[in-house]
Enzyme design. Sequence first.
Site, PDB file in Angstrom:
ATOM      1  N   GLY A  76       0.844  -1.344   0.061  1.00 25.37           N
ATOM      2  CA  GLY A  76       0.005  -0.051  -0.142  1.00 25.37           C
ATOM      3  C   GLY A  76       0.686   1.053  -0.085  1.00 25.37           C
ATOM      4  O   GLY A  76       0.395   2.314   0.483  1.00 25.37           O
ATOM      5  N   GLY A  78       1.737   2.803  -2.577  1.00 27.60           N
ATOM      6  CA  GLY A  78       1.091   3.727  -3.780  1.00 27.60           C
ATOM      7  C   GLY A  78       2.042   3.552  -5.026  1.00 27.60           C
ATOM      8  O   GLY A  78       2.424   4.169  -5.779  1.00 27.60           O
ATOM      9  N   SER A  79       2.226   2.107  -5.268  1.00 28.94           N
ATOM     10  CA  SER A  79       2.944   2.189  -6.536  1.00 28.94           C
ATOM     11  C   SER A  79       2.120   2.583  -7.916  1.00 28.94           C
ATOM     12  O   SER A  79       2.919   3.066  -8.769  1.00 28.94           O
ATOM     13  CB  SER A  79       3.010   0.505  -6.675  1.00 28.94           C
ATOM     14  OG  SER A  79       1.840  -0.237  -6.413  1.00 28.94           O
ATOM     15  N   SER A  80       0.959   2.563  -8.027  1.00 29.57           N
ATOM     16  CA  SER A  80       0.169   3.061  -8.967  1.00 29.57           C
ATOM     17  C   SER A  80       0.439   4.498  -9.106  1.00 29.57           C
ATOM     18  O   SER A  80       0.759   4.894 -10.518  1.00 29.57           O
ATOM     19  CB  SER A  80      -1.363   2.818  -8.844  1.00 29.57           C
ATOM     20  OG  SER A  80      -1.558   1.589  -8.585  1.00 29.57           O
ATOM     21  N   ALA A  81       0.373   5.425  -8.071  1.00 29.10           N
ATOM     22  CA  ALA A  81       0.738   6.883  -8.147  1.00 29.10           C
ATOM     23  C   ALA A  81       2.194   6.896  -8.598  1.00 29.10           C
ATOM     24  O   ALA A  81       2.667   7.752  -9.449  1.00 29.10           O
ATOM     25  CB  ALA A  81       0.402   7.519  -6.957  1.00 29.10           C
ATOM     26  N   ALA A  82       3.165   6.074  -8.051  1.00 28.74           N
ATOM     27  CA  ALA A  82       4.377   6.161  -8.244  1.00 28.74           C
ATOM     28  C   ALA A  82       4.954   6.108  -9.709  1.00 28.74           C
ATOM     29  O   ALA A  82       5.468   6.607 -10.110  1.00 28.74           O
ATOM     30  CB  ALA A  82       5.456   5.507  -7.171  1.00 28.74           C
ATOM     31  N   ASP A 119      -1.490  10.187  -2.627  1.00 28.91           N
ATOM     32  CA  ASP A 119      -0.068   9.531  -3.302  1.00 28.91           C
ATOM     33  C   ASP A 119       0.366  10.106  -4.206  1.00 28.91           C
ATOM     34  O   ASP A 119       1.613   9.905  -4.718  1.00 28.91           O
ATOM     35  CB  ASP A 119      -0.837   8.223  -3.350  1.00 28.91           C
ATOM     36  CG  ASP A 119      -2.048   8.170  -4.157  1.00 28.91           C
ATOM     37  OD1 ASP A 119      -2.490   9.231  -4.650  1.00 28.91           O
ATOM     38  OD2 ASP A 119      -2.571   6.782  -4.354  1.00 28.91           O
TER      39      ASP A 119
END
Length: 287
Positions: A76, A78-82, A119
């Site tokens: 959690g 925030g890999s999608s945001a990163a 994020d």
Amino acid sequence: MIKVSAPGKLMLLGEHAVVYGYPCIVTAVSQRLEVSVSKIDDIPMDRRFVDAAIRAWGDGKDYAFSIKSAFSGKYGFGSSAAVTVAALKAMRPIVENWVLFDAAYKIVLDVQGVGSGFDVAAATYGGTLYFVAAGKIIEPLEIKELPLIVGYTGMKADTTTLIKQVAEKKEKNPEKVERIFQAIAKLVEEAKTRILEADWERVGKLMDFNQEYLRDLGVSSEKLETLISAAKKAGAWGAKLSGAGGGDCMIALATSDKREVIGKAIERAGGQAIDVRPNAEGVRIEL
Ligand code: PMV
């Protein structure tokens, strides 16, 4: 070839309320996700964010990205945001952060449907931020340290479902939920000042209060509660879940001499202590 990295994040205080326009505090973490433009089409995660980034800023070119992450998508962090922020920056290395934030947040909303953007702000700006939904306010908190301990529950949180659950609760009981959000907002405001003063004991207390409100919202879990109470019994100033709830990570605040003891207590309680530093640098070009 260009390589760009962006940090993961942890929510310090204010989750869920931030979706409804209240402020939160987020910190970027030292574990980073790296995007490089290359021929190898090796994307070990949800492709939708990268594909949307290429559609937005790819100028019709055929980009192939490879992605390497120092953190597991399960935490959690925030890999999608990163990945969205890093992929956009790889295509337009000279871009102002606010332009990058706006474009990345739009993509995350298009793909995911919900989210405050905290994020995306952490991945873009880094550091520790006071944040109001959709980036209405993004205020860096200039601090030297943040004595944070992180424990992973071993369970992946389903953010979208938890946001929906809170929305349903709000629908059924609008006054009660609104009161909880307002109380959370109040403690976020105080935490902002206390963090700047490095009054960690008080910030710990505020985290405890925040956890009580999150419990009232119904987003905590047995495992989170077990790890939180283990950390507190081992001497933490305060502890709470971080993010949507239901799983993912808990965080605790404590003096550095207690780090090891608290980490061990988290592990004995069935969690995984994660070695990660907060207040990390935002998106950057690596080469
Ligand atoms: O699940 P996470 O760690 O991405 O955190 C979600 C935090 C929420 O406030 C529930 C949602 C949001 O986008 O702010």
